[in-house]
Design a protein around this motif. Sequence first.
Motif, PDB file in Angstrom:
ATOM      1  N   PHE A  15      37.835  30.915  -9.537  1.00  0.00           N
ATOM      2  CA  PHE A  15      38.431  31.950  -8.777  1.00  0.00           C
ATOM      3  C   PHE A  15      37.571  33.174  -8.101  1.00  0.00           C
ATOM      4  O   PHE A  15      36.333  33.107  -9.183  1.00  0.00           O
ATOM      5  N   GLU A  16      37.748  33.819  -7.358  1.00  0.00           N
ATOM      6  CA  GLU A  16      36.790  34.950  -6.949  1.00  0.00           C
ATOM      7  C   GLU A  16      36.432  35.799  -8.166  1.00  0.00           C
ATOM      8  O   GLU A  16      35.325  36.344  -8.458  1.00  0.00           O
ATOM      9  N   ARG A  17      37.527  36.159  -9.105  1.00  0.00           N
ATOM     10  CA  ARG A  17      37.337  37.184 -10.172  1.00  0.00           C
ATOM     11  C   ARG A  17      37.431  36.409 -11.577  1.00  0.00           C
ATOM     12  O   ARG A  17      37.753  37.217 -12.508  1.00  0.00           O
ATOM     13  N   GLY A  18      36.987  35.084 -11.653  1.00  0.00           N
ATOM     14  CA  GLY A  18      37.120  34.739 -13.041  1.00  0.00           C
ATOM     15  C   GLY A  18      37.166  32.943 -12.696  1.00  0.00           C
ATOM     16  O   GLY A  18      37.252  32.412 -11.870  1.00  0.00           O
ATOM     17  N   LEU A  19      36.465  32.666 -13.973  1.00  0.00           N
ATOM     18  CA  LEU A  19      36.206  31.122 -14.037  1.00  0.00           C
ATOM     19  C   LEU A  19      36.901  30.855 -15.644  1.00  0.00           C
ATOM     20  O   LEU A  19      36.780  31.534 -16.623  1.00  0.00           O
ATOM     21  N   TYR A  20      37.861  29.874 -15.327  1.00  0.00           N
ATOM     22  CA  TYR A  20      38.817  29.548 -16.517  1.00  0.00           C
ATOM     23  C   TYR A  20      38.383  28.159 -16.742  1.00  0.00           C
ATOM     24  O   TYR A  20      38.179  27.196 -16.048  1.00  0.00           O
ATOM     25  N   LYS A  21      38.162  27.831 -18.243  1.00  0.00           N
ATOM     26  CA  LYS A  21      37.428  26.576 -18.849  1.00  0.00           C
ATOM     27  C   LYS A  21      38.486  25.929 -19.854  1.00  0.00           C
ATOM     28  O   LYS A  21      38.942  26.753 -20.621  1.00  0.00           O
ATOM     29  N   ASP A  22      38.761  24.720 -19.775  1.00  0.00           N
ATOM     30  CA  ASP A  22      39.289  24.086 -20.628  1.00  0.00           C
ATOM     31  C   ASP A  22      38.309  23.617 -21.758  1.00  0.00           C
ATOM     32  O   ASP A  22      37.082  23.988 -22.037  1.00  0.00           O
ATOM     33  N   THR A  23      38.580  23.060 -22.886  1.00  0.00           N
ATOM     34  CA  THR A  23      37.873  22.361 -24.017  1.00  0.00           C
ATOM     35  C   THR A  23      37.176  21.279 -23.534  1.00  0.00           C
ATOM     36  O   THR A  23      37.645  20.654 -22.820  1.00  0.00           O
ATOM     37  N   LEU A  24      36.012  20.850 -24.111  1.00  0.00           N
ATOM     38  CA  LEU A  24      35.377  19.695 -24.011  1.00  0.00           C
ATOM     39  C   LEU A  24      36.195  18.496 -24.130  1.00  0.00           C
ATOM     40  O   LEU A  24      36.722  18.429 -25.428  1.00  0.00           O
ATOM     41  N   LYS A  25      36.161  17.402 -23.469  1.00  0.00           N
ATOM     42  CA  LYS A  25      37.199  16.184 -23.782  1.00  0.00           C
ATOM     43  C   LYS A  25      36.355  15.162 -23.376  1.00  0.00           C
ATOM     44  O   LYS A  25      35.621  14.995 -22.619  1.00  0.00           O
TER      45      LYS A  25
END
Length: 95
Positions: free
Chosen positions: A41-51
Motif C-alpha cells: 500500500f502507499e503507507r505500508g508493506l505487509y508480508k506473510d511468512t515464507l512458505k
Amino acid sequence: MLYFEAHNGRETGQSASKVYTGEKYTKTGGSAVTAQLRVSFERGLYKDTLKTVKKGQSIRYSVTVPVSVASDCSAVGVMVAGGKSYETPYIDHLC
C-alpha cells in the motif's frame, strides 16, 4: 498463477473504514519453490511468512488495514520467489 483482490469494506458489507485484501498463488508446474506473498500500500508493506509450495498446491495471504494505509486508494499484490519479485496489476478506487 498469482491472483490478488482488494475491496473497500463498503463494497462487501463490512467496515467502510477498512481495506480487505486476499492473495493466492497456485503452482502449476516445475519444482517446489519457497515464496512469500506480500501486499503493498502507499503507507505500508505487509508480508506473510515464507512458505514452500509444490506443483498443484496453493498458498494464500490476506490482510485488513485501515483505509488511511491505502492513502493513494490503491494496493498491489506481490510475490517474492527465487530472488525475483512478481507484481499483480494495481487495484485502485479503494477509498
